[in-house]
Enzyme design. Structure first.
Site, short mmCIF file in Angstrom:
data_model
loop_
_atom_site.label_atom_id
_atom_site.label_comp_id
_atom_site.label_asym_id
_atom_site.label_seq_id
_atom_site.Cartn_x
_atom_site.Cartn_y
_atom_site.Cartn_z
N VAL A 142 -4.28 -1.62 -0.40
CA VAL A 142 -2.98 -2.18 -0.75
C VAL A 142 -2.88 -2.31 -2.26
O VAL A 142 -3.77 -2.86 -2.92
CB VAL A 142 -2.78 -3.54 -0.06
CG1 VAL A 142 -1.48 -4.18 -0.51
CG2 VAL A 142 -2.78 -3.37 1.46
N THR A 150 -7.77 -4.74 -1.06
CA THR A 150 -6.90 -4.67 -2.22
C THR A 150 -7.30 -3.49 -3.08
O THR A 150 -8.40 -2.96 -2.96
CB THR A 150 -6.99 -5.94 -3.09
OG1 THR A 150 -8.30 -5.97 -3.72
CG2 THR A 150 -6.79 -7.19 -2.27
N ASP A 151 -6.40 -3.07 -3.95
CA ASP A 151 -6.82 -2.18 -5.03
C ASP A 151 -7.62 -3.03 -6.02
O ASP A 151 -7.78 -4.25 -5.83
CB ASP A 151 -5.57 -1.56 -5.69
CG ASP A 151 -5.89 -0.25 -6.42
OD1 ASP A 151 -7.08 0.00 -6.72
OD2 ASP A 151 -4.96 0.51 -6.70
N ALA A 152 -8.12 -2.43 -7.07
CA ALA A 152 -9.00 -3.12 -8.00
C ALA A 152 -8.36 -4.40 -8.55
O ALA A 152 -7.26 -4.35 -9.12
CB ALA A 152 -9.38 -2.19 -9.14
N THR A 153 -9.03 -5.52 -8.38
CA THR A 153 -8.46 -6.79 -8.82
C THR A 153 -8.51 -7.01 -10.33
O THR A 153 -7.78 -7.88 -10.82
CB THR A 153 -9.14 -7.98 -8.10
OG1 THR A 153 -10.53 -8.02 -8.44
CG2 THR A 153 -8.98 -7.86 -6.59
#
Length: 572
Positions: A236, A283-286
């Site tokens: 996401v 998630t994509d990279a935080t």
């Protein structure tokens, strides 16, 4: 969760392992499982210390030395009580995990062949070469739709602007990776869909501004069909979808609409509810600014988890992030029920990949000999075929092609973009490769001299002087797509655009793009224009064969190379 159904299809024995493992875990272990960490360290003692201290659920390496990465992944798996998800960006071939891996081609190059077999081959190469290093989780395929030609990061990473072609190619990639390595899970990304905005979510929260109807018939259709197919994981993005959020939450205020990675209406209500996805959400990279651009980091981590994410990708400060989760758990901002659900999904994914069984058999990471498949001849041959079928002649209004040493022996070769590499495993240079291939074909090639800027040529040279130097000008752009760029456009030398071909109407000039199909916006006046889509050596060799007439152009553009009809491009 019905773990015995799609997408995990666990046996009773697998489900028992999931439940027993979850019950045996401390709160600290559960918090650790929420994170997929990243680094490039390969020192054994450092790796062991990291795994023992933080107990992460997963880890990701960028491309590096294949043997070092394989050894490091073996050390981590042997150290971890619970088998790890080991991920990599297998978007364009084995080069996403190993420097020696096969660069099969960017997704847009694969789409330009208009053959789903090529997408399946891409998936197979990614499965074989990624699996050889010990990876079991591929952050691919990208199912974004490149609607906006100005977007600096989707571009050649996508299968194009046609949702049906995107779906067909992504479906074939997944078939390929499953066939090559059933123990390697694909992850479709970046939900709810990049490619509408012209900005980069690494730098700010971006917006998918489509209407409900348009989204459902494009991105929604792609995700829906791949979820029906049984894809196990979805990434996401830090991307807002205002209209779909309003559909899920009527009356929501504009200021309350958040990026998908921190938005429960998009993760839980849309992705899980409307689309029926029961797999793992990451998630994509935080560390991206898109993740924290609208709230504090601690708040973002909490909203991501409570919104439906099962994995938090990467950390900023690992101790601070872990402490933030613990603090919000104690305060009730994060519930143990949600953490248990997230960890259970992660364990279910691991069980579906048989990681628990491989751990018992000590086969989580293959032996050294498995690395022989990386960059092997068969994969190179496939990559050559893909390049041959993909390269696209967009226009040749001056009837220049094919070229020959008999007519245009002396070539001025100007290379653009080599000083800025991409960030997704394809940062190679094409200048010397192109020069050598043209020289081998019998041409005399002079590279534009950036050090001297051709001794003030832009200020003093007349057209006759230029004709005495060369017969043909080739401008080759290697402006690689990469994160953290606001644009990926042609850039000339600041001083009077000294390297720009000002003589195109008097000396034949050709433009070859290796990494971006949209350069027509900057060079509509160049009458011969070719798109290669990737900067691989295979594309360099193939395009030279085509411009000298040894092979034909077969590629079909998966996007609009005319950049929404930039004035004059079609007739100049």
């Amino acid at each position: 969760m019905k773990l015995n159904e799609k997408p995990f299809y666990l046996s009773e024995k697998d489900i028992e392992w999931v439940k027993e493992t979850l019950a045996s875990m401390s709160v600290e272990e559960k918090i650790g499982q929420l994170f997929c960490l990243t680094d490039m360290i390969t020192d054994e003692e450092q790796l062991k210390e990291m795994i023992r201290k933080y107990k992460p659920g997963g880890f990701m390496y960028r491309s590096g030395n294949a043997l070092e990465i394989q050894n490091a992944q073996r050390v981590m798996q042997e150290t971890s009580r619970i088998p790890l998800l080991l991920s990599c960006n297998l978007e364009s071939g084995g080069n996403g995990v190993a420097d020696s891996g096969t660069f099969f081609g960017r997704q847009l190059q694969v789409a330009a062949t208009d053959e789903k077999e090529q997408a399946k081959r891409l998936g197979m190469i990614c499965g074989w070469e990624g699996g050889a290093t010990g990876c079991n989780w591929a952050f691919a395929p990208i199912v974004d739709i490149d609607f906006n030609w100005r977007n600096p990061i989707t571009n050649v990473r996508t299968y194009g602007s046609d949702p049906e072609r995107v779906l067909t190619m992504a479906d074939a990639y997944i078939d390929g990776i499953r066939e090559a390595d059933p123990g390697l899970a694909a992850c479709i990304k970046h939900f709810p869909g990049d490619g509408v905005d012209e900005r980069d979510q690494h730098l700010l929260p971006t917006v998918n501004s489509l209407s409900v109807e348009k989204w459902e018939s494009t991105y929604g259709r792609v995700y829906g069909k791949l979820i029906e197919k049984g894809v196990k994981t979805v990434m996401v993005g830090h991307i807002l979808q205002p209209e779909m959020t309003r559909k899920m939450c009527p009356g929501i205020k504009d200021e309350e609409i958040l990026p998908a990675s921190v938005n429960r209406y998009l993760m839980t209500d849309l992705l899980r509810g409307q689309l029926g996805f029961e797999g793992l959400i990451t998630t994509d990279a935080t560390p991206m600014v898109g993740f924290t651009g609208m709230m504090s980091r601690k708040e973002a981590l909490a909203k991501a988890l409570m919104g439906g994410a099962d994995v938090l990708l990467f950390c900023k400060n690992i101790d601070e992030d872990y402490a933030g989760i613990r603090e919000y758990l104690e305060k009730g901002r994060i519930t143990m029920e949600r953490i248990d659900e997230a960890v259970m999904r992660q364990l279910a994914l691991k069980a579906s990949l048989k990681l628990h069984e491989k751990q018992k058999n000590n086969t989580l990471v293959p032996e050294k000999e498995a690395l022989l498949v990386i960059g092997c001849k068969e994969h190179a041959d496939w990559a050559k075929e893909c390049a041959d079928k993909a390269i696209t002649l967009v226009k040749d209004n001056q009837k220049l092609l094919p070229i020959s040493p008999a007519r245009t022996k002396r070539i001025r070769l100007t290379i653009l973009g080599e000083e800025k590499s991409g960030a997704f495993g394809d940062g190679g240079t094409v200048g010397e490769l192109l020069k050598n291939a043209l020289s081998k074909a019998g041409f005399t090639v002079s590279m534009y001299d950036y050090a001297t800027m051709e001794r003030g040529e832009i200020f003093t040279a007349g057209i006759e002087e230029m004709k005495e130097k060369f017969d043909l000008s080739i401008v080759a752009a290697n402006v690689a797509t990469g994160s953290n760029h606001t644009t990926r456009r042609v850039e000339w030398i600041d001083l009077m655009a000294a390297n720009e071909p000002w003589y195109t109407k008097e000396i034949p000039t050709m433009f070859i793009s290796f990494c971006n199909p949209y350069h027509m916006i900057d060079v509509p006046f160049i009458s011969t224009f070719i798109n290669c889509y990737s900067s691989s050596s295979y594309c360099v060799d193939a395009v030279v064969e085509k411009i000298i007439g040894k092979s034909s152009f077969n590629g079909k553009s998966p996007v609009d190379p005319w950049c929404q009809e930039v004035w004059g491009a079609r007739f100049m």
